[in-house]
Each structure stands twice: as structure tokens, then as C-alpha cells.
Design a protein around this motif. Structure first.
Motif, PDB file in Angstrom:
ATOM      1  N   LEU A   1      -0.543 -23.374 -56.869  1.00  0.00           N
ATOM      2  CA  LEU A   1      -1.505 -23.138 -56.981  1.00  0.00           C
ATOM      3  C   LEU A   1      -2.859 -24.282 -58.459  1.00  0.00           C
ATOM      4  O   LEU A   1      -3.976 -24.552 -57.503  1.00  0.00           O
TER       5      LEU A   1
ATOM      6  N   ARG B   1      -2.198 -26.862 -59.039  1.00  0.00           N
ATOM      7  CA  ARG B   1      -1.889 -28.744 -58.361  1.00  0.00           C
ATOM      8  C   ARG B   1      -3.032 -28.430 -57.594  1.00  0.00           C
ATOM      9  O   ARG B   1      -3.461 -29.845 -57.387  1.00  0.00           O
TER      10      ARG B   1
ATOM     11  N   SER C   1       2.757  -7.419 -45.364  1.00  0.00           N
ATOM     12  CA  SER C   1       0.456  -6.787 -44.954  1.00  0.00           C
ATOM     13  C   SER C   1      -0.105  -8.268 -44.663  1.00  0.00           C
ATOM     14  O   SER C   1       0.318  -9.341 -44.868  1.00  0.00           O
TER      15      SER C   1
ATOM     16  N   ARG D   1       6.464 -20.928 -59.816  1.00  0.00           N
ATOM     17  CA  ARG D   1       6.754 -21.925 -58.500  1.00  0.00           C
ATOM     18  C   ARG D   1       4.402 -21.627 -58.034  1.00  0.00           C
ATOM     19  O   ARG D   1       4.809 -22.805 -57.612  1.00  0.00           O
ATOM     20  N   LEU D   2       4.683 -20.983 -58.120  1.00  0.00           N
ATOM     21  CA  LEU D   2       3.885 -19.885 -56.947  1.00  0.00           C
ATOM     22  C   LEU D   2       1.882 -20.457 -58.006  1.00  0.00           C
ATOM     23  O   LEU D   2       1.630 -21.472 -57.674  1.00  0.00           O
TER      24      LEU D   2
ATOM     25  N   VAL E   1      -7.178 -12.758 -53.263  1.00  0.00           N
ATOM     26  CA  VAL E   1      -5.932 -12.437 -52.964  1.00  0.00           C
ATOM     27  C   VAL E   1      -6.270 -11.572 -53.974  1.00  0.00           C
ATOM     28  O   VAL E   1      -5.279 -10.516 -53.006  1.00  0.00           O
ATOM     29  N   ILE E   2      -6.330 -11.054 -54.990  1.00  0.00           N
ATOM     30  CA  ILE E   2      -6.450  -9.661 -55.279  1.00  0.00           C
ATOM     31  C   ILE E   2      -6.350  -9.043 -54.274  1.00  0.00           C
ATOM     32  O   ILE E   2      -5.564  -7.684 -54.457  1.00  0.00           O
TER      33      ILE E   2
ATOM     34  N   ALA F   1       0.208  -0.844 -49.783  1.00  0.00           N
ATOM     35  CA  ALA F   1       0.623  -2.042 -49.711  1.00  0.00           C
ATOM     36  C   ALA F   1       0.393  -2.366 -51.648  1.00  0.00           C
ATOM     37  O   ALA F   1       0.826  -3.546 -52.067  1.00  0.00           O
TER      38      ALA F   1
ATOM     39  N   GLN G   1      -6.331  -8.298 -51.538  1.00  0.00           N
ATOM     40  CA  GLN G   1      -5.691  -9.395 -50.144  1.00  0.00           C
ATOM     41  C   GLN G   1      -3.956  -8.679 -50.183  1.00  0.00           C
ATOM     42  O   GLN G   1      -3.723  -8.113 -49.363  1.00  0.00           O
ATOM     43  N   MET G   2      -3.623  -8.515 -51.524  1.00  0.00           N
ATOM     44  CA  MET G   2      -2.550  -8.410 -51.193  1.00  0.00           C
ATOM     45  C   MET G   2      -1.596  -8.363 -52.022  1.00  0.00           C
ATOM     46  O   MET G   2      -2.245  -9.035 -53.951  1.00  0.00           O
ATOM     47  N   PRO G   3      -0.367  -7.586 -52.672  1.00  0.00           N
ATOM     48  CA  PRO G   3      -0.157  -6.662 -53.898  1.00  0.00           C
ATOM     49  C   PRO G   3       0.120  -8.606 -54.582  1.00  0.00           C
ATOM     50  O   PRO G   3       1.515  -9.082 -53.872  1.00  0.00           O
ATOM     51  N   LEU G   4       0.603  -8.400 -56.007  1.00  0.00           N
ATOM     52  CA  LEU G   4       0.752  -9.994 -56.470  1.00  0.00           C
ATOM     53  C   LEU G   4       0.293  -9.370 -58.053  1.00  0.00           C
ATOM     54  O   LEU G   4      -0.541  -9.092 -58.318  1.00  0.00           O
TER      55      LEU G   4
ATOM     56  N   ILE H   1      -2.206  -2.671 -53.853  1.00  0.00           N
ATOM     57  CA  ILE H   1      -3.349  -3.185 -54.495  1.00  0.00           C
ATOM     58  C   ILE H   1      -3.574  -2.123 -55.036  1.00  0.00           C
ATOM     59  O   ILE H   1      -4.753  -2.767 -56.654  1.00  0.00           O
TER      60      ILE H   1
ATOM     61  N   ARG I   1      -4.184  -0.721 -48.305  1.00  0.00           N
ATOM     62  CA  ARG I   1      -4.564  -1.852 -49.332  1.00  0.00           C
ATOM     63  C   ARG I   1      -3.163  -1.021 -50.234  1.00  0.00           C
ATOM     64  O   ARG I   1      -2.941  -1.238 -51.716  1.00  0.00           O
TER      65      ARG I   1
ATOM     66  N   ALA J   1      -6.543 -14.708 -46.294  1.00  0.00           N
ATOM     67  CA  ALA J   1      -6.371 -14.543 -47.558  1.00  0.00           C
ATOM     68  C   ALA J   1      -4.720 -15.319 -47.886  1.00  0.00           C
ATOM     69  O   ALA J   1      -3.669 -15.421 -47.121  1.00  0.00           O
TER      70      ALA J   1
ATOM     71  N   HIS K   1      15.230  -9.516 -46.927  1.00  0.00           N
ATOM     72  CA  HIS K   1      15.534  -9.937 -47.893  1.00  0.00           C
ATOM     73  C   HIS K   1      16.014  -7.756 -48.077  1.00  0.00           C
ATOM     74  O   HIS K   1      15.155  -7.309 -49.050  1.00  0.00           O
TER      75      HIS K   1
ATOM     76  N   ARG L   1       7.522 -16.232 -61.043  1.00  0.00           N
ATOM     77  CA  ARG L   1       6.720 -17.032 -59.643  1.00  0.00           C
ATOM     78  C   ARG L   1       5.738 -18.070 -59.893  1.00  0.00           C
ATOM     79  O   ARG L   1       5.084 -18.062 -59.261  1.00  0.00           O
TER      80      ARG L   1
ATOM     81  N   GLU M   1      10.453  -2.476 -48.215  1.00  0.00           N
ATOM     82  CA  GLU M   1       9.576  -4.436 -47.905  1.00  0.00           C
ATOM     83  C   GLU M   1       8.276  -4.196 -47.393  1.00  0.00           C
ATOM     84  O   GLU M   1       8.668  -4.224 -46.622  1.00  0.00           O
TER      85      GLU M   1
ATOM     86  N   LEU N   1       5.740 -18.845 -50.960  1.00  0.00           N
ATOM     87  CA  LEU N   1       5.527 -19.246 -52.463  1.00  0.00           C
ATOM     88  C   LEU N   1       5.328 -17.921 -52.794  1.00  0.00           C
ATOM     89  O   LEU N   1       5.741 -16.620 -53.691  1.00  0.00           O
TER      90      LEU N   1
ATOM     91  N   ARG O   1       5.079  -1.056 -66.332  1.00  0.00           N
ATOM     92  CA  ARG O   1       3.751  -1.708 -65.129  1.00  0.00           C
ATOM     93  C   ARG O   1       3.520  -3.322 -65.253  1.00  0.00           C
ATOM     94  O   ARG O   1       3.835  -4.093 -64.901  1.00  0.00           O
TER      95      ARG O   1
ATOM     96  N   PRO P   1      13.313  -2.874 -51.946  1.00  0.00           N
ATOM     97  CA  PRO P   1      12.288  -2.233 -53.032  1.00  0.00           C
ATOM     98  C   PRO P   1      11.882  -0.850 -53.268  1.00  0.00           C
ATOM     99  O   PRO P   1      11.327  -0.525 -52.249  1.00  0.00           O
TER     100      PRO P   1
END
Lengths: 243, 277
Positions: B39, B41, A97, B34-35, B115-116, A79, B118-121, A81, A76, A103, B3, B32, A94, A120, B21, B7
Motif C-alpha cells: 500500500l 509503495r 465479506s 507485506r500488505l 477500507v476500515i 464481519a 468495509q473489511m476487518p483489518l 468491523i 459489518r 473496498a 484455510h 501483514r 472464516e 495480501l 484485542r 477461526p
């Protein structure tokens, strides 16, 4: 070129939503120095301590170690997080994960809608998501189930869908927790094919696992974590002992 | 489907560059949208999954409340229903939008825990999701005002369009509140019930069911209540006023203060959110 460089990396979890006092009495006495008080008198768990390593392009790295050693926390952190409390981390490339297959998946949406949603999440458009769905459907072998809500999927189908979504995007760095081993044998052959193709494209795989056969078969390097520290780093045979 | 270009994520605990940051988070979060929209909706359609009328229930329950309260309070305040009910409809619907926004803001981050971690967003996406979700709910309730006006033959005229800048101000405030309350509530789990109580109290001390002129010489003090100032930017144009400079000034000031607080907290503690949820 994809690389991961870490020096002096540390992660600490403050224990916020517990009764710190009783927890302290219960655990501090028996802990092996992983719990400590920080400057604000909070109890924190040192999840990762002073990690220094470099992973270069083309390496397939297994993170091994007992439960609670910090394997998933390290994934994590790489990644992006968790922000480290000390040390430096530089990740170039890039990242894809696969830490938790569920998730960002919505149980009430169909497989196809979930692929679009995942696209998305990745910052793609809906049109790109629909294009992706075709690729994912072919690889995951879901057939007609693609247009069914995923709450009706079996565990194996869920894993196949998640794996297909994560690998369809060919990330340069793939971070993976061992959940994907839940796929059936036939799928594992396809998964391995796809993974080895990704790695031969000079990408990085970092996988947290307990399964030594996976480590020996798929990985070129193993890092053993214990108590949040690196205790061994080398080829799978060096770290796990000769087969 | 690669892509390019690669990065680079760099983090140095000795030089966390928090401001940069936070700015990046907001920029990529808005990119983002659209995301966030997908969500939001989903949140609404899931809530009414399997129901025949679906989100129309939002409209129906508001309509029932309006009819009941309108007739009862007109009697209590000894006012004419035809005069009081259109006013109350605007009041209650606008208040409902504000109150729902605040309540939703408290769970903007804790609800996205899965989500927070588990994935970077960008965290901005979660705040935008709250704004969009509330916009959808508002879109189901605001048209009721037109229905009530038609029933009682009230014509607010072109001045009603002045409510639009007010609604935009709502969206800005909702975004800031989702960041500020979302973070506070993730860190301190006692805050959501406190916010709930405050909103209940605010309903009674703000002129929602009673008219502002009923407090007599206290009336000039009302804009000090942020809920009143904000509410009035939308309500006043709809009931034929234009909103005073004082009201607009205070509403903008309160929103600016809220945004400043949210920004300060976001810059300082953004990196801790993943540990809090």
C-alpha cells in the motif's frame, strides 16, 4: 462447523461530525425512537437493537427490510468491523465479506495486481496471490482486461472481478450485500452455480437484499429487520408471504 | 483454497478484553507487513503516475530548497556557505522527515476510511503504511546529504553510522504517532489543522535553520523540545558528533511517552475507530 450466534446484540452510531444541536431539533421530534441521547449527552442512532439469532451450517439467510433497517450494519458487525455496544456475538468460521465491491481495490492497478493486493489483505503471500489471479481470471471472464488498470472496467466487469476474488477463497461464511446483482445474465448463472456449490459445502451465506426473487431462489431462511430489530424470522415464504 | 482451521471470533460487550484485542491487532498487523508495504509503495507511485521523473521529484524539490535557503541564510547569519550549507542540508532533510511523518500520521486512519468500514483489518496495518511510506520518502531525500557532503568535501567518518539507531527511533515514534494522532484526528476533526500550525511553529523554535549554540545559555534547555531531541539523534552523528547521553536519553524518553500514550488510547478506543472515521 460454521456458526453465527448473537444474543442481545446492539450497535449504536454516535453522530460525531454533525451539529448535534440542530440535528437534534430537526430529527428527535419526528423520530421513531431510534435517536436518543447516551450518558454523555451525545446523540446516537440505535442501528441494531437487541438482536438474538443463531445461524447454523448450511443455511442461506436473506436479510430483508426497508432502507436503513440495519441490514448492512448487521453484515459489518458479523464481519467484525463494528464492535457491539451490548450483547454477545460468536462467529465460528472464516469470513468472506462482499459488502462493498470497491473496498480495497485500487483503480490505478490492473485486475491482476488487484487480485494480488486482495490476497495480501487476506493475509496471504504475493505468490499465493498470483496463483489466485489465474483462478479469478478464468471465472470472471475478463480475458485481456485482466492486465489493464481497472479504472477502464465497466461496472459489470468490476462486479465480476470482485465476486470472483471473494468467492475464489471459499470462505466458510460469506457475507454479501446486494450489489452483485449488477452482473449480466450470463454471469449470474455462473455466480449462482458457484454460490450453490459453496453452500452445499455446508457453509453459511448471509445476504442483504431487497429482491424477493433472489430470496426465494437462493435462500432457505429470511430475517426481516425493521428499525434495527428483528420483526420476522423464518422460511422465505413465512417472512415474505407465499409467492 | 481453504484455510484450516476455522477461526472463532467472539465478542462480549460485557467483557470486551480490550488489552488482548489491542495486542492481537498489533501482532496480526505486523504479520501483514507485506500488505502495508504494498500500500505504501502504491501511495508513492500513484502520486507520481505519468510523471517522467517520478519519485525523483522528491529529491529535486528538496535539492532546490537546500540551495536557495543555504545561500540565503548563510548570508543572513554572515556565515561561510561552505561551512553552513552542509550543516543546513542535514538539518532540513532530517527535519523534513520528522515533519512529514507527523503530518502523515494525522490522516493514517481517516485516509483509510473506505477500507476500515468495509473489511476487518488490523488498524496496525494503516499505521505501518504511514511508517513505510515515510521511509520511502526519506530514502529519496537522505542520499542528498551525501551529495552535498561530496560537493563540499565533508567527511563525517564512521561515526555517521550512529545515525542508524536514530532512524530506528524515528520509525518507532512514527508508528506510535500514527496510532495516537490517527485516532485523535479521526475523532476530533479540528486536530489536523492544529497539528499543522504546531509543526510550523516547531520549525522556527527548533534549531533547524539556526545552530543550537546561538541561543547561548538556553542551550541546555533545548532537549526539552521533543523535536530537537529526536532530530539530534540523527543529525549529530552526520555532522561529526556522537550525540550526547542527554540527547539520547530525552529522545528515548519522548518516544516512550508517545508510545505509552498511543498504547493507552489504542487499548481503550480501538473498538470505536470504525465509528469515528
Amino acid at each position: 462447523m460454521a456458526t453465527i450466534e448473537a444474543s442481545g446484540l446492539a450497535i449504536e452510531f454516535p453522530l460525531y461530525h454533525h451539529n448535534a444541536r440542530s440535528l437534534k431539533q430537526r430529527i428527535l421530534s419526528s423520530s421513531r425512537l431510534r435517536l436518543r441521547k447516551d450518558e454523555d449527552n451525545r446523540i446516537v442512532v440505535a442501528a441494531l437493537r437487541d438482536l438474538t439469532f443463531t445461524i447454523g451450517s448450511g443455511e442461506r439467510v436473506a436479510l430483508v427490510g426497508p432502507n436503513g433497517a440495519g441490514k448492512t450494519t448487521l453484515l459489518r458487525t458479523v464481519a467484525g468491523i463494528y464492535e457491539p455496544v451490548a450483547g454477545r456475538l460468536r462467529v465460528s468460521g472464516e469470513i468472506g465479506s462482499l459488502i462493498d465491491p470497491a473496498a480495497g481495490m485500487d483503480n490505478l492497478l490492473t485486475g491482476r495486481e488487484n487480485v494480488v493486493l486482495r490476497a495480501l489483505y487476506r493475509g496471504m503471500t504475493e505468490a499465493e496471490g498470483h496463483a489466485l489471479a489465474e483462478d479469478v481470471a478464468g471465472f470472471a471472464g475478463l480475458g485481456d482486461f485482466l492486465d489493464m488498470p481497472i479504472r477502464g472496467y465497466s461496472a459489470g466487469m468490476n462486479v465480476r472481478l470482485a465476486f470472483a476474488m471473494a468467492t475464489a477463497l471459499t470462505p466458510e461464511i460469506l457475507l454479501m450485500d446486494e450489489w452483485f446483482l449488477a452482473g449480466d445474465a450470463e454471469f449470474m448463472v455462473k455466480a449462482e452455480e458457484r454460490l450453490s456449490r459453496m453452500v452445499t459445502d455446508a457453509e453459511i451465506l448471509v445476504i442483504a437484499t431487497h429482491d424477493t426473487t433472489i430470496v426465494r431462489k437462493w435462500c432457505t431462511r429470511a430475517i426481516r429487520l425493521e428499525g434495527g430489530r428483528i420483526t420476522a424470522d423464518g422460511t422465505p415464504d413465512e417472512v415474505l408471504g407465499a409467492a | 483454497m481453504r484455510h484450516p482451521p476455522s477461526p472463532v471470533h467472539e465478542f462480549d460487550a460485557a467483557d470486551p478484553q480490550r488489552r488482548l484485542r489491542a495486542r492481537e491487532d498489533i501482532a496480526t498487523g505486523f504479520a501483514r507487513w507485506r500488505l502495508a508495504w504494498a500500500l505504501a509503495r502504491g501511495d508513492i507511485t500513484h502520486r507520481y503516475r505519468g510523471s517522467v521523473l517520478g519519485p525523483l521529484w522528491l529529491t529535486i524539490s528538496t535539492a532546490v530548497t537546500l540551495a536557495a535557503l543555504g545561500i540565503l541564510y548563510a548570508k543572513l547569519f554572515r556565515m561561510d556557505v561552505a561551512e553552513y550549507l552542509p550543516w543546513l542540508s542535514v538539518s532540513l532533510i532530517v527535519w523534513g522527515v520528522i515533519s512529514q511523518m507527523v503530518t502523515d500520521a494525522t490522516t493514517s486512519l481517516t485516509a483509510a476510511e473506505g477500507v476500515i468500514r468495509q473489511m476487518p483489518l488490523p488498524y496496525t496495518v494503516h499505521a505501518l503504511r504511514v511508517v513505510f511510506r515515510n521511509a520511502v520518502v526519506a530514502a529519496h531525500n537522505l542520499p542528498l546529504i551525501a551529495v552535498v557532503f561530496a560537493l563540499y568535501g565533508v567527511a563525517p567518518g564512521w561515526g555517521a553510522l550512529l545515525a542508524i539507531p536514530g532512524l530506528i527511533l524515528f520509525a518507532v515514534a512514527a508508528f506510535a504517532a500514527s496510532i495516537l494522532l490517527g485516532m485523535l484526528c479521526a475523532r476530533f476533526r479540528d486536530i489536523p489543522p492544529i497539528v499543522g500550525s504546531v509543526m510550523q511553529l516547531a520549525f522556527f523554535i527548533s534549531p533547524v535553520i539556526w545552530k543550537p549554540d546561538m541561543v547561548g545559555h538556553w542551550e541546555p534547555l533545548l532537549p526539552l523540545n521533543p523535536f530537537f531531541a529526536l532530530m539530534e539523534t540523527v543529525r549529530d552523528p552526520l555532522i561529526g558528533g556522537t550525540g550526547s547521553v542527554v540527547i539520547w536519553g530525552m529522545a528515548v524518553l519522548w518516544t516512550a511517552l508517545l508510545s505509552a500514550g498511543a498504547w493507552a488510547l489504542f487499548v481503550r478506543f480501538r473498538g470505536r475507530i470504525a465509528f469515528w472515521v
